[in-house]
Design an enzyme around this catalytic site. Structure first.
Site, PDB file in Angstrom:
ATOM      1  N   ARG A   7       1.105  -1.077   0.283  1.00 46.58           N
ATOM      2  CA  ARG A   7      -0.058   0.282  -0.203  1.00 46.58           C
ATOM      3  C   ARG A   7       0.551   1.349   0.488  1.00 46.58           C
ATOM      4  O   ARG A   7       0.549   2.144   0.546  1.00 46.58           O
ATOM      5  CB  ARG A   7      -0.823   0.089   1.296  1.00 46.58           C
ATOM      6  CG  ARG A   7      -0.288  -0.854   2.297  1.00 46.58           C
ATOM      7  CD  ARG A   7      -1.241   0.311   3.790  1.00 46.58           C
ATOM      8  NE  ARG A   7       0.215   0.017   4.755  1.00 46.58           N
ATOM      9  CZ  ARG A   7      -0.710   0.026   5.930  1.00 46.58           C
ATOM     10  NH1 ARG A   7      -1.492   1.363   6.362  1.00 46.58           N
ATOM     11  NH2 ARG A   7      -0.134   0.039   6.566  1.00 46.58           N
ATOM     12  N   ARG A  25       5.688   9.622   3.170  1.00 52.92           N
ATOM     13  CA  ARG A  25       7.027   9.603   4.176  1.00 52.92           C
ATOM     14  C   ARG A  25       8.194   9.514   3.596  1.00 52.92           C
ATOM     15  O   ARG A  25       8.268   9.014   2.552  1.00 52.92           O
ATOM     16  CB  ARG A  25       6.766   7.676   4.463  1.00 52.92           C
ATOM     17  CG  ARG A  25       8.355   7.134   4.893  1.00 52.92           C
ATOM     18  CD  ARG A  25       7.788   6.245   5.792  1.00 52.92           C
ATOM     19  NE  ARG A  25       8.058   5.539   4.834  1.00 52.92           N
ATOM     20  CZ  ARG A  25       7.078   3.919   5.368  1.00 52.92           C
ATOM     21  NH1 ARG A  25       7.130   3.728   6.118  1.00 52.92           N
ATOM     22  NH2 ARG A  25       6.919   3.217   4.720  1.00 52.92           N
ATOM     23  N   ARG A  58      15.621  -2.566   2.856  1.00 55.82           N
ATOM     24  CA  ARG A  58      15.621  -3.662   4.116  1.00 55.82           C
ATOM     25  C   ARG A  58      15.674  -4.695   3.801  1.00 55.82           C
ATOM     26  O   ARG A  58      16.658  -4.974   3.021  1.00 55.82           O
ATOM     27  CB  ARG A  58      13.902  -3.271   4.332  1.00 55.82           C
ATOM     28  CG  ARG A  58      13.139  -2.542   3.611  1.00 55.82           C
ATOM     29  CD  ARG A  58      11.522  -3.230   3.107  1.00 55.82           C
ATOM     30  NE  ARG A  58      10.426  -2.149   2.782  1.00 55.82           N
ATOM     31  CZ  ARG A  58       9.941  -1.559   3.247  1.00 55.82           C
ATOM     32  NH1 ARG A  58       9.774  -2.067   4.388  1.00 55.82           N
ATOM     33  NH2 ARG A  58       9.627  -0.402   2.900  1.00 55.82           N
ATOM     34  N   ASP A  72      11.084  -6.812   7.269  1.00 53.73           N
ATOM     35  CA  ASP A  72      11.166  -6.401   6.502  1.00 53.73           C
ATOM     36  C   ASP A  72      11.115  -4.489   6.723  1.00 53.73           C
ATOM     37  O   ASP A  72      10.137  -3.744   6.370  1.00 53.73           O
ATOM     38  CB  ASP A  72       9.200  -6.651   5.771  1.00 53.73           C
ATOM     39  CG  ASP A  72       8.628  -6.720   6.714  1.00 53.73           C
ATOM     40  OD1 ASP A  72       8.787  -7.175   7.614  1.00 53.73           O
ATOM     41  OD2 ASP A  72       7.392  -6.108   6.587  1.00 53.73           O
TER      42      ASP A  72
HETATM   43  P1  AMP Z   1       3.699  -3.864   8.041  1.00 51.05           P
HETATM   44  O1  AMP Z   1       3.199  -4.064   8.671  1.00 51.05           O
HETATM   45  O2  AMP Z   1       3.047  -2.206   7.896  1.00 51.05           O
HETATM   46  O3  AMP Z   1       4.809  -3.322   8.039  1.00 51.05           O
HETATM   47  O4  AMP Z   1       3.327  -4.610   6.268  1.00 51.05           O
HETATM   48  C1  AMP Z   1       3.218  -5.574   6.791  1.00 51.05           C
HETATM   49  C2  AMP Z   1       2.651  -5.725   4.886  1.00 51.05           C
HETATM   50  O5  AMP Z   1       1.391  -6.216   4.695  1.00 51.05           O
HETATM   51  C3  AMP Z   1       3.362  -5.052   4.080  1.00 51.05           C
HETATM   52  O6  AMP Z   1       4.194  -5.869   3.125  1.00 51.05           O
HETATM   53  C4  AMP Z   1       2.659  -4.004   3.384  1.00 51.05           C
HETATM   54  O7  AMP Z   1       2.563  -3.111   2.617  1.00 51.05           O
HETATM   55  C5  AMP Z   1       1.766  -4.323   3.817  1.00 51.05           C
HETATM   56  N1  AMP Z   1       0.244  -4.439   4.007  1.00 51.05           N
HETATM   57  C6  AMP Z   1      -0.127  -3.608   5.673  1.00 51.05           C
HETATM   58  N2  AMP Z   1      -1.397  -3.078   5.168  1.00 51.05           N
HETATM   59  C7  AMP Z   1      -1.838  -2.907   4.407  1.00 51.05           C
HETATM   60  C8  AMP Z   1      -3.255  -2.996   2.996  1.00 51.05           C
HETATM   61  N3  AMP Z   1      -4.060  -1.992   4.071  1.00 51.05           N
HETATM   62  N4  AMP Z   1      -2.925  -3.088   2.010  1.00 51.05           N
HETATM   63  C9  AMP Z   1      -2.471  -4.192   1.283  1.00 51.05           C
HETATM   64  N5  AMP Z   1      -0.911  -4.185   1.849  1.00 51.05           N
HETATM   65  C10 AMP Z   1      -0.771  -4.040   3.446  1.00 51.05           C
HETATM   66 MG    MG Z   2       6.653  -2.184   7.158  1.00 51.33          MG
END
Ligand code: AMP
Ligand code: MG
Length: 469
Positions: A87, A171, A178, A243
């Site tokens: 996203r 951002r 990463r 990540d």
């Molecule tokens: P995060 O926990 O925010 O680091 O996200 C982990 C993974 O989930 C990353 O690949 C994000 O891009 C994906 N992600 C988190 N929220 C969403 C969302 N609402 N839609 C699509 N991908 C998401």
């Molecule tokens: Mg992330």
């Protein structure tokens, strides 16, 4: 608006990303714009209406080459072979006025090929939370991604809590490389891409590094400093997956993070961190796990894998001492010692033990120590007095312990209950608490609004943070 793009990631081979544009939103409305940061980035704004169009993804600025980056990652210890920007969309890079290359990325800007089941969106709460906390971290002097803009989308999105207002965060980061970016190519057995990535990371972040091992060493050093810096302000990242662990050494991804109020080594906030894997005191261990994953990926670049493994192992094994050194330097400053000796760790630890026993407020107790009124914070006065005598003896030959403490002990931090209150108000259309926090947190060491320094009243305590971002 003019953004002086100078893109390098978009010139890497196709394997690194998917080029695509953000998805337009219904009614972009600017919530916040960091004009100081914009200036540093060389961004020129003549029409403020354009700011909300560009930073919502509705208008692609000239020179942008929008793309979603590919990466993988270990999440809570388990390898997930494909994550990627689900996203987020990188608009491009600028060379800022200090000569640093920086990414400009939209977060919450719609679906990408890496979205899996997600909607590609973000809701207002976490967007403002990241805005406030990342800028607060910067003001505290801790390496971090920055917040350039927050724009409401005028669209509601579905989360566990129900329908919520959507928003897009812009951002800015030294890069979005990463540990997981390396892992994806290592896991897929793509040594050419892994080599290209390594060369790119070295050129961008460690220009003096002689090869992959030197890169690993550099990342470990930066991350060791970072985790010690987090701990010195009571920060719990909450989701230290690979990540979310940068090559640059900047803090990234302010999902379920929190600053702790009452001190406890085992404190965890994130509702999805059920085993408290990422608890306050476990962060150094988790960092070493992450660096070991980077090492594992980089070893693939060597023909003599045994020799590479040996060298990488030595680098990882040096980390506990690096982290302890950084921790000692940070915490010694918090009690007024400029040049710590190894045995000062005991003095610091016994202060933390007293705090933990009493559930003393982390920030305010250290701040009170600089002000000479820490005794009021402890129920066991005798134990505190005994500690204080040792402490006074130790700092008696320090040139200016008060000044050292003042520069290491912030008065105001983004407290969790204030974040929740700010989000509630913003959802109701009131940005005053957001503005107030931004003003106070810009100068954490010379407070202007001591009301924000108060710990939560029992009814205000927010025991958990949610990843439902
Ligand atoms: P995060 O926990 O925010 O680091 O996200 C982990 C993974 O989930 C990353 O690949 C994000 O891009 C994906 N992600 C988190 N929220 C969403 C969302 N609402 N839609 C699509 N991908 C998401
Ligand atoms: Mg992330």
């Amino acid at each position: 608006m003019h953004i002086p793009f100078d893109n390098s990631y978009a010139a890497l081979p196709d394997a690194f990303y998917t080029k695509l544009s953000p998805t337009s939103v219904k009614a972009p409305k600017l919530l916040a714009f960091n004009k100081y940061l914009a200036k540093v980035l060389g961004i020129e704004v003549d029409d403020i209406a354009e700011v909300s169009r560009v930073f919502s993804g509705n208008k692609i600025p000239q020179g942008a080459e929008p793309l979603a980056q590919l990466y993988a990652g270990h999440q809570f210890g388990n390898f997930n072979q494909q994550l990627g920007d689900g996203r987020a969309i990188l608009l491009g890079e600028v060379i800022d006025t200090k000569g640093l290359r920086r990414d400009v990325q939209l977060k919450g800007s719609g679906r990408t090929p890496y979205s899996r089941g997600g909607d590609g969106r973000a809701w207002l709460g976490p967007v403002l939370r990241e805005y406030v906390i990342s800028e607060a971290m910067h003001a505290l002097g801790i390496p971090t991604t920055r917040a350039l803009a927050a724009v409401a989308t005028g669209e509601d999105i579905l989360r566990e809590e129900g329908m919520l207002p959507g928003a897009v965060l812009t951002r800015v980061a030294s890069s979005h490389l990463r540990v997981g970016t390396f892992e994806v190519f290592a896991h897929r057995g793509q040594p050419a891409e892994l080599q290209t990535l390594t060369d790119y990371a070295i050129a961008r972040h460690f220009p003096g590094a002689t090869g992959p091992m030197d890169l690993l060493r550099g990342v470990c050093e930066k991350q060791a400093e970072l985790v010690a810096a987090w701990m010195s302000v009571g920060f719990i990242h909450g989701v230290m997956n690979t990540d979310n662990c940068t090559i640059s050494g900047e803090t990234i991804d302010y999902g379920p993070c929190a600053f702790m109020d009452d001190f406890h080594m085992g404190r965890a906030f994130s509702s999805i961190d059920r085993q408290a894997r990422y608890a306050y005191g476990n962060q150094p261990n988790m960092l070493m796990f992450n660096m070991a994953q980077l090492a594992t990926a980089l070893i693939q670049l060597f023909e003599d894998k045994d020799a590479a493994l040996e060298e990488a192992t030595a680098i990882i094994h040096a980390m506990p001492e690096q982290i302890e050194d950084a921790w000692l330097r940070r915490f010694a400053a918090k009690i007024g010692i400029a040049k710590p000796q190894v045995k000062d760790a005991e003095l610091i630890q016994s202060f933390l033990d007293l705090m933990q026993k009493d559930g003393a407020d982390f920030t305010n107790t250290f701040h009170a120590l600089s002000g000479g009124s820490a005794q009021d914070r402890f129920t066991d006065r005798d134990a505190y007095q005994a500690w204080s005598q040792q402490h006074l003896a130790r700092i008696s030959n320090e040139p200016d312990p008060r000044a050292i403490m003042n520069s290491a002990n912030p008065a105001v931090i983004p407290r969790n209950h204030r974040m929740e209150q700010m989000i509630k108000a913003a959802v109701a259309g009131d940005l005053a608490p957001f503005e107030r926090l931004m003003t106070a947190l810009a100068t954490p060491y010379t407070p202007t609004d001591m009301d924000l320094a108060k710990p939560p009243a029992p009814s205000e305590i927010v025991p958990a943070t949610f990843c439902g971002t």
